[in-house]
Design an enzyme around this catalytic site. Structure first.
Site, mmCIF file in Angstrom:
data_model
loop_
_atom_site.group_PDB
_atom_site.id
_atom_site.type_symbol
_atom_site.label_atom_id
_atom_site.label_comp_id
_atom_site.label_asym_id
_atom_site.label_seq_id
_atom_site.Cartn_x
_atom_site.Cartn_y
_atom_site.Cartn_z
ATOM 1 N N LYS A 4 0.851 -1.203 0.000
ATOM 2 C CA LYS A 4 0.000 0.000 0.000
ATOM 3 C C LYS A 4 0.881 1.246 0.000
ATOM 4 C CE LYS A 4 -3.288 2.604 2.925
ATOM 5 N NZ LYS A 4 -4.159 2.596 4.130
ATOM 6 N N ASP A 36 -2.592 10.197 3.708
ATOM 7 C CA ASP A 36 -4.001 9.824 3.871
ATOM 8 C C ASP A 36 -4.730 10.846 4.741
ATOM 9 O OD1 ASP A 36 -6.450 8.578 4.084
ATOM 10 O OD2 ASP A 36 -5.729 6.924 5.364
ATOM 11 N N LYS A 62 -10.173 12.913 8.109
ATOM 12 C CA LYS A 62 -9.683 12.484 9.420
ATOM 13 C C LYS A 62 -9.638 13.675 10.375
ATOM 14 C CE LYS A 62 -6.623 8.648 8.085
ATOM 15 N NZ LYS A 62 -7.323 7.599 8.816
ATOM 16 N N ASP A 71 1.514 6.204 5.681
ATOM 17 C CA ASP A 71 0.550 5.308 5.055
ATOM 18 C C ASP A 71 1.083 4.656 3.765
ATOM 19 O OD1 ASP A 71 -1.859 4.076 5.519
ATOM 20 O OD2 ASP A 71 -3.068 5.560 4.458
ATOM 21 N N ASP A 113 -12.202 7.168 3.676
ATOM 22 C CA ASP A 113 -10.996 6.901 4.471
ATOM 23 C C ASP A 113 -10.615 5.419 4.436
ATOM 24 O OD1 ASP A 113 -8.849 7.507 6.048
ATOM 25 O OD2 ASP A 113 -9.994 7.715 7.922
ATOM 26 N N GLU A 127 -9.509 3.847 2.037
ATOM 27 C CA GLU A 127 -8.966 3.981 0.676
ATOM 28 C C GLU A 127 -7.911 2.929 0.346
ATOM 29 O OE1 GLU A 127 -7.725 5.448 3.213
ATOM 30 O OE2 GLU A 127 -5.611 5.029 2.879
ATOM 31 N N ARG A 169 -7.795 -0.318 0.820
ATOM 32 C CA ARG A 169 -8.354 -1.497 0.138
ATOM 33 C C ARG A 169 -8.806 -1.153 -1.280
ATOM 34 N NH1 ARG A 169 -12.729 -1.902 4.909
ATOM 35 N NH2 ARG A 169 -10.991 -0.895 5.938
#
Ligand code: BES
Ligand code: MN
Ligand code: ZN
Length: 484
Positions: free
Chosen positions: A256, A261, A268, A279, A338, A340, A342
């Site tokens: 990933k 993020d 967030k 991230d 959020d 995101e 996956r």
């Protein structure tokens, strides 16, 4: 830090410093006795006076007449000395030297015998811990000229071969450096550039990068939905290492690579949002593992795939309620922007399967729930297969970079069912890491696949930063595979 081995005794060592270790319930060995002579009996004096008892965690720096530093460390009771003890002792001892003028060290910790730890493992743990302790992030910080840090070299007292440990240490360093870089520097484009450098640096490597136009044309609708909110265009980075015949199917690692993020429209909270620069640690981990494998020139074929995307809120950003079509053709109802990770991983995993992997593993800082479940000590390993997760967990035990399993039972799958698409992208509060894994599993039905959530292990806190985990676990897994 360069890591080598030698069997030169303390009184013949040419290093600037020595590290010697003792148990609290055993007589000093010949290494300590010899070092004690170099120090005119300082060690025995400290021991007799009970100033040094060799309890776990004790560290003293002593000085010889000739100006050699000796770091004396305690390991506590022999039968209680485990990999944690060795790791933290090697870390402490190295940290005692990194800001001194010493540039080279001879480490005699491995001159002890261990209870239930073989010498090869002890060497690996000590080498990795020492290299870890010698690292300092410098890329965006001005240091005073006299603020020396690190050690150029460590000589481990052993007849083992430590070249693999040195390679893994190099991979870990690569991962930490990428992880620690700020999100305004470490963008998808930057990651692609670093991958290019690495592919040129080592034998048998090649690189391809898909840009946003290509990914749009390929209909990677899930990844591109996340990417839409950012001015930093996404990249799909594909690094290949060929260490075996073409006919040998590749091991594929997917990481990933969310370079920042924000949560997107499902924004967030502000507190600690800066930590979401980490991230992309899944990406950093697979790139670091690639470096380790290329450095070792393992006889396997390895492909590393990094979907690199920034998740931002914007007038063109994807929204909660949107239904998007993934590269696989499956549709996804976005209920939280959020979730995101996956969304980009599902397209990358579908793409990865075009290369017909024998093993497919993704690594991701995927869920906050993983930190709740396992804390900061274990990466969560999920799979619908039996052998693959066992092999991953065993490799983690081998090199003390551990994982722990979470189930991917079908009963969890219904939490991501929806009336409006083939699936929704969140599964609710209960079992948040597992339902994220379930989501990914729907794209990997035919693959020998495992998912590793590294949200708790990839970084520590603001001071320590990226840990480089679980590069060691992955590299060890691939070493074990190459020995099959
Ligand atoms: N990158 C985060 C996961 C994360 C959060 C890792 C905090 C480490 C610390 C991920 O993209 C995310 O935001 N996940 C959400 C999922 C939720 C919306 C279902 C989460 O964990 O809150
Ligand atoms: Mn997120
Ligand atoms: Zn994320």
């Amino acid at each position: 830090m360069k890591i080598t081995t030698s069997l030169v005794k303390p009184n013949a060592s040419e290093s600037d410093a020595l590290i010697v270790a003792a148990y609290s319930d055993e007589k000093f060995n010949s290494t300590i006795q010899e070092t004690d002579q170099l120090l005119n009996g300082q060690i025995s004096k400290l021991h007799n006076s009970k100033d040094f008892k060799a309890n776990g965690g004790e560290v003293l720096t002593l000085f010889s007449d000739t100006g050699k530093r000796v770091v004396l460390i305690g390991l506590g009771k022999k039968d209680k000395c485990d990999l944690d003890t060795l790791q933290s002792a090697a870390t402490k001892a190295t940290k005692a030297l990194v800001s001194t003028p010493a540039n080279s060290v001879s480490n005699y910790m491995t001159d002890l015998s261990f209870n239930n730890i073989d010498q090869a493992t002890a060497c690996k743990i000590i080498a990795l811990a020492a290299s870890h302790a010698a690292y300092r992030y410098e890329a965006t910080k001005n240091f005073k000229k006299d603020n020396k840090h690190g050690l150029d070299s460590m000589e481990l007292y052993s007849s083992e071969d430590v070249s693999q440990s040195a390679a893994i240490a190099e991979g870990v360093k690569t991962t930490r450096e990428l992880g620690n870089l700020p999100p305004n520097i470490c963008t998808p484009k930057y990651l692609a550039k670093e991958a290019k450098k690495i592919s040129k640096q080592y034998e048998n490597c090649s690189l391809t990068v898909l840009n946003h136009k290509e990914m749009n044309a390929m209909k990677m609708g899930s990844l591109m939905a996340v990417a839409r909110g950012s001015r930093n265009m996404p990249k799909m980075i594909v690094l290949k290492y060929k260490g075996a015949e073409e006919s040998q199917k590749p091991h594929i690692l997917v990481g990933k690579g969310i370079t920042f993020d924000t949560g997107g429209i499902s924004l967030k909270p502000g507190a600690n949002m800066d930590e979401m620069k980490y991230d992309m640690c899944g990406a950093a981990t697979v790139i670091g593992t690639f470096v380790a494998v290329a450095e070792m020139q393992l006889p396997i074929n390895l492909i590393v795939i990094v979907p690199a995307v920034e998740n931002m809120p914007d007038g063109d950003a994807y929204r909660p309620g949107d239904v998007v079509t993934s590269y696989s053709g499956k549709t996804i109802e976005v209920l939280n922007t959020d979730a995101e990770g996956r969304m980009i991983l599902c397209d990358a995993l579908t793409y990865a399967q075009e290369f017909e992997p024998q093993v497919l593993i993704d690594l991701a800082t995927l869920t906050g729930a993983c930190v709740v479940a396992l804390g900061h000590n274990a990466s969560a390993v999920m799979s619908k297969k039996t052998q693959l997760p066992q092999d991953i967990l065993a490799a983690g035990e081998d090199i003390h970079d551990r994982g722990w399993p979470l189930p991917l039972w079908d009963v969890y799958q219904k939490q991501i069912d929806t009336s409006f698409a083939d699936m929704q992208n969140i599964g609710g509060f209960a079992g948040g890491s597992i339902t994220a894994g379930c989501f990914l599993s729907r794209f990997c039905e035919d693959a020998n696949w495992a998912h590793i959530d590294i949200a708790g292990t990839a970084w520590n806190n603001k001071k320590e930063g990226a840990t480089g985990r679980p590069v060691a676990m992955m590299a060890q897994y691939l070493i074990n595979e190459s020995n099959k």
